[in-house]
Structures are given as structure tokens and as C-alpha cells.
Design a protein around this motif. Structure first.
Motif, short mmCIF file in Angstrom:
data_model
loop_
_atom_site.label_atom_id
_atom_site.label_comp_id
_atom_site.label_asym_id
_atom_site.label_seq_id
_atom_site.Cartn_x
_atom_site.Cartn_y
_atom_site.Cartn_z
N GLN A 20 -16.84 -9.03 22.30
CA GLN A 20 -16.38 -9.04 20.90
C GLN A 20 -16.77 -10.35 20.22
N SER A 21 -16.59 -11.45 20.90
CA SER A 21 -16.95 -12.75 20.35
C SER A 21 -18.46 -12.84 20.12
N ARG A 22 -19.22 -12.33 21.07
CA ARG A 22 -20.68 -12.35 20.96
C ARG A 22 -21.13 -11.58 19.73
N ALA A 23 -20.55 -10.41 19.51
CA ALA A 23 -20.94 -9.62 18.34
C ALA A 23 -20.63 -10.37 17.05
N ALA A 24 -19.45 -11.01 17.00
CA ALA A 24 -19.08 -11.77 15.79
C ALA A 24 -20.01 -12.97 15.60
N LEU A 25 -20.33 -13.67 16.67
CA LEU A 25 -21.23 -14.83 16.57
C LEU A 25 -22.64 -14.41 16.16
N ARG A 26 -23.10 -13.30 16.69
CA ARG A 26 -24.45 -12.82 16.32
C ARG A 26 -24.51 -12.46 14.84
N GLN A 27 -23.41 -11.85 14.32
CA GLN A 27 -23.38 -11.53 12.88
C GLN A 27 -23.51 -12.80 12.05
N LYS A 28 -23.00 -13.90 12.56
CA LYS A 28 -23.07 -15.18 11.85
C LYS A 28 -24.38 -15.91 12.11
N GLY A 29 -25.27 -15.29 12.90
CA GLY A 29 -26.59 -15.88 13.14
C GLY A 29 -26.66 -16.84 14.30
N ALA A 30 -25.67 -16.83 15.18
CA ALA A 30 -25.67 -17.75 16.32
C ALA A 30 -26.86 -17.47 17.24
N GLY A 31 -27.41 -18.51 17.80
CA GLY A 31 -28.54 -18.40 18.73
C GLY A 31 -28.08 -18.25 20.17
N PHE A 32 -29.05 -18.13 21.02
CA PHE A 32 -28.80 -17.88 22.44
C PHE A 32 -27.92 -18.96 23.06
N ASP A 33 -28.23 -20.22 22.82
CA ASP A 33 -27.47 -21.31 23.42
C ASP A 33 -26.00 -21.26 23.01
N ALA A 34 -25.73 -20.95 21.75
CA ALA A 34 -24.34 -20.87 21.27
C ALA A 34 -23.61 -19.70 21.93
N LEU A 35 -24.31 -18.59 22.13
CA LEU A 35 -23.70 -17.43 22.78
C LEU A 35 -23.35 -17.75 24.24
N VAL A 36 -24.25 -18.44 24.93
CA VAL A 36 -24.01 -18.81 26.32
C VAL A 36 -22.83 -19.78 26.41
N ALA A 37 -22.80 -20.76 25.52
CA ALA A 37 -21.71 -21.75 25.53
C ALA A 37 -20.37 -21.07 25.27
N ASP A 38 -20.33 -20.14 24.33
CA ASP A 38 -19.09 -19.43 24.03
C ASP A 38 -18.64 -18.59 25.24
N ALA A 39 -19.57 -17.90 25.86
CA ALA A 39 -19.23 -17.08 27.03
C ALA A 39 -18.68 -17.95 28.15
N ARG A 40 -19.31 -19.07 28.41
CA ARG A 40 -18.84 -19.96 29.49
C ARG A 40 -17.46 -20.53 29.18
N ALA A 41 -17.24 -20.87 27.93
CA ALA A 41 -15.93 -21.41 27.54
C ALA A 41 -14.86 -20.35 27.72
N ARG A 42 -15.15 -19.11 27.36
CA ARG A 42 -14.16 -18.04 27.50
C ARG A 42 -13.91 -17.70 28.98
N LEU A 43 -14.95 -17.75 29.79
CA LEU A 43 -14.75 -17.54 31.24
C LEU A 43 -13.83 -18.64 31.78
N ALA A 44 -14.05 -19.87 31.34
CA ALA A 44 -13.20 -20.99 31.78
C ALA A 44 -11.74 -20.78 31.36
N GLU A 45 -11.55 -20.28 30.12
CA GLU A 45 -10.19 -20.01 29.64
C GLU A 45 -9.47 -19.01 30.54
N HIS A 46 -10.23 -18.09 31.13
CA HIS A 46 -9.65 -17.08 32.03
C HIS A 46 -9.60 -17.57 33.47
N GLY A 47 -10.06 -18.79 33.71
CA GLY A 47 -10.08 -19.33 35.08
C GLY A 47 -11.13 -18.70 35.96
N LEU A 48 -12.24 -18.27 35.37
CA LEU A 48 -13.28 -17.54 36.10
C LEU A 48 -14.56 -18.33 36.29
N THR A 49 -14.46 -19.65 36.21
CA THR A 49 -15.66 -20.46 36.44
C THR A 49 -15.51 -21.29 37.69
#
Length: 184
Positions: free
Chosen positions: A155-184
Motif C-alpha cells: 500500500q505504501s509503495r503504491a502511494a509513493l509511486r503515485q507521488k513519483g518516488a524512485g526505486f531507492d525511496a521505495l526500497v528505503a520505505d520497505a526496509r523501514a517498515r520491515l524494521a517497524e515489524h521487527g522483521l530485519t
């Protein structure tokens, strides 16, 4: 081996079988989102029930096999399985005959599903038990919480892509969210 993930919405699949192995493979396909056509000359009651209406009480002919992209065969005597596998191959259809390596164009991996996250372990048919042991290790390493995390990340990725986010921003967001869930 070349691992592929088939989209069941874009793939025509048939299961040809009879008993417990056929039911197991049918359930595996259904869990993956497929709604395969089921063919059986001698179906078990459980196979009929699991097929849920998508069923033919006979083996398919070569021209009927040509309608599919992939065919799984389970619980047929070797001679019948070989006949159907050869007909499928003649129709340019990929075939897997459960536990008969010479009749397999592809192999079915042991799969772990966590929502849309699909992890597979395969040995190219060398040892299904080893693939299963690997899947069991994956189960311990990837708890159910991965499903929720992936849903949020998608869901976050779709919202970020609509705002024009690039690959690096998408990866950073995904990693941050995995960390929030304790999955890193």
C-alpha cells in the motif's frame, strides 16, 4: 532449474489424477490461487469434492490438452501417466508427473505462503524431502507477521509511486517498515 512463478489468472492449468496425491496437488494449486480443470478416469470421492465442479470423469485427449499451459498428473498408473504426458508434450504443454522424473518438464517446489509473499524450495526432483526440510526452515525464519508487513508495504509503495518516488525511496520505505515489524 529456472524458478518461475505462474500467475494463475493468466495460466490455464489441468490436474489429472485419482487419489490422495491428486487431492494434495489440487489443494496446493488452489492455495496458489489456481482453479484448475480436473480430469480423472477413476476419481476418489475426496478428489470429486475438492474439484468443486471443475471436473471431467475421463482422461483428456491430446486436442483438449492443447488448451492448457501446464498439466500436473498424480496417482495414475505409469502407463496411463506416460500416455497423457506424451500427449501433452505433443501439444506443446508443460507436464509434471508426480514422482516420475523422466516425465517431468518442470518440478513442483515446496512452498511457504505468507500473504502475497511466496517462498519456494526445490531440488529439481532430486529429493522432495530435502525441499520440504528447507521449507520448514523458511517457516521458522518467516513468521505470519510477514503477510501483514507486505500488505502495508504494498500500500505504501503504491502511494509513493503515485507521488513519483524512485526505486531507492521505495526500497528505503520497505526496509523501514520491515524494521517497524521487527522483521530485519
Amino acid at each position: 532449474m529456472i524458478p518461475l512463478y505462474l500467475d494463475p489468472a493468466q495460466t490455464r492449468i489441468a490436474l489429472i489424477g485419482r487419489g490422495a496425491l491428486g487431492v494434495r496437488r489440487l489443494n496446493w494449486l488452489i492455495q496458489g490461487g489456481a482453479a484448475p480443470d480436473v480430469w480423472s478416469d477413476e476419481p476418489s470421492h475426496e478428489l470429486l469434492t475438492t474439484a468443486n465442479g471443475r471436473f471431467e470423469r475421463r482422461l483428456p485427449k491430446e486436442d483438449e490438452l492443447a488448451d492448457y499451459h501446464a498439466v500436473w498428473i498424480a496417482d495414475l498408473p505409469y502407463e496411463r501417466a506416460e500416455m497423457v504426458a506424451n500427449a501433452a508434450r505433443s501439444a506443446n504443454v508443460l507436464v509434471n508427473v508426480e514422482d516420475v522424473l523422466p516425465l517431468c518438464d518442470f518440478h513442483t517446489p515446496a512452498v511457504l505462503r505468507r500473504g502475497q509473499l511466496t517462498l519456494a524450495a526445490g531440488t529439481g526432483g532430486a529429493s522432495p524431502a530435502v525441499a520440504r526440510a528447507a521449507r520448514e526452515r523458511l517457516e521458522a525464519a518467516f513468521p505470519e507477521s510477514w503477510a501483514l508487513a507486505l500488505k502495508e508495504i504494498a500500500q505504501s509503495r503504491a502511494a509513493l509511486r503515485q507521488k513519483g518516488a524512485g526505486f531507492d525511496a521505495l526500497v528505503a520505505d520497505a526496509r523501514a517498515r520491515l524494521a517497524e515489524h521487527g522483521l530485519t
